[in-house]
Scaffold this active site. Sequence first.
Site, mmCIF file in Angstrom:
data_model
loop_
_atom_site.group_PDB
_atom_site.id
_atom_site.type_symbol
_atom_site.label_atom_id
_atom_site.label_comp_id
_atom_site.label_asym_id
_atom_site.label_seq_id
_atom_site.Cartn_x
_atom_site.Cartn_y
_atom_site.Cartn_z
ATOM 1 N N ASP A 123 80.724 74.624 54.905
ATOM 2 C CA ASP A 123 79.712 73.863 54.168
ATOM 3 C C ASP A 123 79.247 72.632 54.931
ATOM 4 O O ASP A 123 78.066 72.344 55.009
ATOM 5 C CB ASP A 123 80.231 73.485 52.761
ATOM 6 C CG ASP A 123 81.619 72.836 52.777
ATOM 7 O OD1 ASP A 123 82.182 72.584 53.864
ATOM 8 O OD2 ASP A 123 82.156 72.578 51.676
ATOM 9 N N ASP A 127 82.188 67.149 59.065
ATOM 10 C CA ASP A 127 82.366 65.723 58.794
ATOM 11 C C ASP A 127 83.167 65.088 59.927
ATOM 12 O O ASP A 127 82.608 64.578 60.888
ATOM 13 C CB ASP A 127 83.031 65.583 57.419
ATOM 14 C CG ASP A 127 83.252 64.142 57.013
ATOM 15 O OD1 ASP A 127 82.534 63.270 57.523
ATOM 16 O OD2 ASP A 127 84.137 63.886 56.168
ATOM 17 N N PHE A 153 78.838 60.909 50.585
ATOM 18 C CA PHE A 153 79.559 62.024 49.976
ATOM 19 C C PHE A 153 78.570 62.847 49.157
ATOM 20 O O PHE A 153 77.888 62.324 48.277
ATOM 21 C CB PHE A 153 80.705 61.524 49.102
ATOM 22 C CG PHE A 153 81.662 62.621 48.742
ATOM 23 C CD1 PHE A 153 82.620 63.070 49.640
ATOM 24 C CD2 PHE A 153 81.582 63.243 47.492
ATOM 25 C CE1 PHE A 153 83.488 64.103 49.321
ATOM 26 C CE2 PHE A 153 82.451 64.274 47.169
ATOM 27 C CZ PHE A 153 83.404 64.699 48.078
ATOM 28 N N VAL A 154 78.463 64.132 49.470
ATOM 29 C CA VAL A 154 77.497 65.002 48.793
ATOM 30 C C VAL A 154 78.204 66.138 48.065
ATOM 31 O O VAL A 154 79.315 66.540 48.450
ATOM 32 C CB VAL A 154 76.466 65.577 49.795
ATOM 33 C CG1 VAL A 154 75.639 64.471 50.412
ATOM 34 C CG2 VAL A 154 77.138 66.414 50.883
ATOM 35 N N ASP A 201 82.083 70.267 46.479
ATOM 36 C CA ASP A 201 82.680 69.788 45.229
ATOM 37 C C ASP A 201 83.075 68.328 45.275
ATOM 38 O O ASP A 201 83.211 67.718 46.335
ATOM 39 C CB ASP A 201 83.960 70.577 44.957
ATOM 40 C CG ASP A 201 85.085 70.176 45.924
ATOM 41 O OD1 ASP A 201 84.863 70.233 47.147
ATOM 42 O OD2 ASP A 201 86.167 69.762 45.468
HETATM 43 P P1 5GP Z 1 86.009 67.908 58.445
HETATM 44 O O1 5GP Z 1 87.242 68.727 58.681
HETATM 45 O O2 5GP Z 1 84.862 68.217 59.405
HETATM 46 O O3 5GP Z 1 86.301 66.428 58.335
HETATM 47 O O4 5GP Z 1 85.496 68.183 56.991
HETATM 48 C C1 5GP Z 1 85.158 69.407 56.595
HETATM 49 C C2 5GP Z 1 85.488 69.617 55.132
HETATM 50 O O5 5GP Z 1 85.637 68.420 54.379
HETATM 51 C C3 5GP Z 1 84.340 70.353 54.516
HETATM 52 O O6 5GP Z 1 84.528 71.739 54.623
HETATM 53 C C4 5GP Z 1 84.378 69.877 53.089
HETATM 54 O O7 5GP Z 1 85.250 70.697 52.351
HETATM 55 C C5 5GP Z 1 84.949 68.500 53.139
HETATM 56 N N1 5GP Z 1 83.871 67.474 53.119
HETATM 57 C C6 5GP Z 1 83.492 66.662 54.121
HETATM 58 N N2 5GP Z 1 82.482 65.852 53.749
HETATM 59 C C7 5GP Z 1 82.202 66.159 52.465
HETATM 60 C C8 5GP Z 1 81.236 65.678 51.511
HETATM 61 O O8 5GP Z 1 80.394 64.811 51.745
HETATM 62 N N3 5GP Z 1 81.267 66.267 50.293
HETATM 63 C C9 5GP Z 1 82.148 67.239 49.963
HETATM 64 N N4 5GP Z 1 82.066 67.731 48.744
HETATM 65 N N5 5GP Z 1 83.080 67.715 50.823
HETATM 66 C C10 5GP Z 1 83.089 67.187 52.066
HETATM 67 MG MG MG Z 2 85.573 72.881 53.024
#
Ligand code: 5GP
Ligand code: MG
Length: 184
Positions: free
Chosen positions: A104, A107, A156-157, A163
């Site tokens: 999705d 981040d 945060f979206v 979710d």
């Molecule tokens: P990363 O491992 O790149 O830090 O984050 C990936 C995961 O963190 C995404 O698959 C998602 O589940 C969660 N995540 C990161 N940013 C957001 C956000 O703004 N909103 C939501 N709902 N989940 C996020």
């Molecule tokens: Mg995820």
Amino acid sequence: MQDDIDHVLIPAARIAERVKQLAEQITADHTPPRMNDGEITIVPILTGAMIFCADLIRHIPIQLKIGLLTVSSYPGSSLRTQGSQILGKQLGDIRGRHILLVDDILDSGGTVKLVVPALRELGAATVKTCMLLRKDRPVAREVHVDYVGFDVPDEFVVGYGLDYDNEYRNLPDIVTLKKHVYGG
Ligand code: 5GP
Ligand code: MG
């Protein structure tokens, strides 16, 4: 639920249009001479990529399999990653197969950095990545991804699969929530 929405960042119609474009690009990259039908496994990262992946693959008219990976990075009501962890997998035999990982949002990049090597370890021939969203953070831009739907501000979206505390996934648009939701 509607009362909790602060503003709409990406409306459903724009998502649908972009998902179709991504699928066309993916289809072109996954057909001969580059790849053959039947060698591709699409792996959505649960739960966030479920809705995106369901829409995406219906615009990819080639033979493919689906594998599932459950990764937790934002457990419960956390708003920053707590470090990614693979909680479960149902991939089938991916040895020699071309994997397209679907998530999705990119981040911190922790999920991609954890999962891509794990899939290679299991014998995948190639691993490509497709993210619906990429946050406008230096750390996110440093991580290589093959397909990105939209770059979004570092907020945060939720919605369209994303979710907060496992809720709001069913919103058709990608939105931000009012502060009181996180108030606790
Ligand atoms: P990363 O491992 O790149 O830090 O984050 C990936 C995961 O963190 C995404 O698959 C998602 O589940 C969660 N995540 C990161 N940013 C957001 C956000 O703004 N909103 C939501 N709902 N989940 C996020
Ligand atoms: Mg995820």
